[in-house]
Design an enzyme around this catalytic site. Structure first.
Site, PDB file in Angstrom:
ATOM      1  N   ASP A  50      52.375   1.668  77.533  1.00 25.70           N
ATOM      2  CA  ASP A  50      53.083   2.229  76.378  1.00 25.70           C
ATOM      3  C   ASP A  50      52.440   3.569  76.029  1.00 25.70           C
ATOM      4  O   ASP A  50      51.274   3.623  75.649  1.00 25.70           O
ATOM      5  CB  ASP A  50      52.962   1.284  75.176  1.00 25.70           C
ATOM      6  N   TYR A  55      50.567  11.105  71.851  1.00 26.33           N
ATOM      7  CA  TYR A  55      49.217  10.595  72.134  1.00 26.33           C
ATOM      8  C   TYR A  55      48.370  11.547  72.995  1.00 26.33           C
ATOM      9  O   TYR A  55      47.164  11.344  73.131  1.00 26.33           O
ATOM     10  CB  TYR A  55      49.277   9.236  72.847  1.00 26.33           C
ATOM     11  N   LYS A  84      57.837   8.080  74.226  1.00 28.57           N
ATOM     12  CA  LYS A  84      58.538   8.219  72.937  1.00 28.57           C
ATOM     13  C   LYS A  84      58.752   9.690  72.580  1.00 28.57           C
ATOM     14  O   LYS A  84      57.969  10.548  72.992  1.00 28.57           O
ATOM     15  CB  LYS A  84      57.713   7.570  71.812  1.00 28.57           C
ATOM     16  N   HIS A 115      60.352   7.777  68.242  1.00 25.90           N
ATOM     17  CA  HIS A 115      59.047   7.359  67.720  1.00 25.90           C
ATOM     18  C   HIS A 115      59.093   7.011  66.226  1.00 25.90           C
ATOM     19  O   HIS A 115      58.501   6.006  65.801  1.00 25.90           O
ATOM     20  CB  HIS A 115      58.023   8.469  67.987  1.00 25.90           C
TER      21      HIS A 115
END
Ligand code: NDP
Length: 313
Positions: A50, A55, A84, A115
């Protein structure tokens, strides 16, 4: 004992999604992150990662997937990859997916998520798109003309164009899910939200189960510091089954057919994976009831305030 990485559930597209996925937020240095990801894929046999543009770990994931595939340790196509679209791309998610696919060294992802149901202004700096644009006083710059429904519709188009095999959402309330379903007639494949024994969100769980929307549990251990592993009932069950508290939380989620996305940058810990056990229904219900009487949300990002989430703040 069987491993939790082997169990799957079906999305409404017909594809199987592994119930255990490796969370890739990273608070650690890059080398530790890469080592932990390698341990997840090679030793613990994770089949699901994921990630997200937000990130900043996609380039390392792309690098590790490619090198493990080349060395024959895994087959890249066997790994279910989710990414996302962050709210600063609300109006041009096609740019977001292009960046993600390039970094991941893929031509499509298995699952593309919206997201957050919020829209930020598009602000660029020398490093590219600013993820969390703010004014001089530190206030988040929302796009007043933005609408999360626009993003959802554009993600469906990206699926039609072959960039993603399935489309889902994240941080959506029941009302938001109802709106996108009503406006598009397309039920999201999943909704990724904070969910664990301190936050079972039973109304959302029942709604998604009824609609065939797979729930994905983020921050399952309560995020940094893993506070959920200290819940007395979790510890009690861990000792009954002779497993770790983390195994209990993973199995609680699996018993409810909720995808679980734990994170760890500790490669030794990751290598061990999670054991698959059969919790009794009464034990799963007791863990739910713990959350009903002791609700606690651990991720309270400022852009989520006022959106209608249960137990915010
Ligand atoms: P988690 O709930 O997975 O908790 C991570 C923490 O638990 C780390 O501090 C880790 O420390 C610790 N930990 C992990 N395993 C153990 C163990 N066996 N014993 C003791 N401590 C342990 O945190 P996240 O908030 O990162 O959530 C997981 C994933 O969910 C993210 O990585 C991301 O993929 C997703 N997510 C999605 C969001 C969204 O908006 N859609 C929001 C937040 C997260 P250590 O590293 O030292 O092991």
């Amino acid at each position: 004992m069987a491993s939790a990485s082997s169990v799957t559930v079906k999305l409404n597209t017909g594809a199987e999604i592994p119930l255990l996925g490796f969370g890739t937020v990273s608070e650690d240095n890059v080398e530790n992150f890469k080592e932990a990801l390698t341990a997840a894929l090679v030793d613990a046999k994770y089949k699901h990662i994921d990630t997200a543009w937000w990130y900043n770990t996609e380039p390392y994931i792309g690098e590790i997937l490619e090198s493990l595939d080349k060395s024959g340790k895994i087959k890249k196509e066997d790994i279910f990859i989710t990414t996302k679209v962050w709210p600063c791309f609300w109006n041009d998610p096609e740019n977001s997916i292009e960046i993600s696919l390039k970094n991941l060294k893929l031509d499509k992802v298995d699952l593309l998520l919206q997201h957050w149901p919020v829209c930020f202004q598009k602000v660029e700096d020398s490093n590219g798109r600013v993820g969390l644009p703010k004014d001089a006083a530190g206030n988040i710059l929302y796009d007043k003309n933005g609408d999360y429904l626009v993003t959802y519709k554009k993600l469906l188009k990206l699926k039609d164009e072959g960039k993603a095999k399935a489309v889902g959402v994240s941080n959506f309330t029941i009302e938001m899910l109802e709106r996108v379903i009503k406006e598009t007639n397309v039920v999201p494949a999943c909704n990724q939200v904070e969910m664990h024994p301190h936050l079972p969100q039973l109304d959302l769980y029942n709604y998604c189960t009824e609609k065939g929307i797979v729930l994905e549990a983020y921050s399952p251990f309560g995020s940094s510091g893993a506070p959920n592993l200290k819940i007395p009932l979790v510890k009690e069950l861990a000792s009954k089954y002779d497993v770790t508290p983390a195994d209990i939380i993973v199995n609680y989620s699996i018993a409810k057919k909720i995808v679980i996305l734990p994170r760890s940058s500790n490669a030794e810990r990751v290598k061990k994976g999670y054991k698959l056990i059969n919790l009794e229904k009464s034990e799963v219900d007791a863990l739910d009831q713990f959350g009903v009487t002791h609700p606690q949300r651990f991720v309270n990002d400022p852009w989520g305030k006022g959106l209608g989430f249960e137990h915010w703040g």
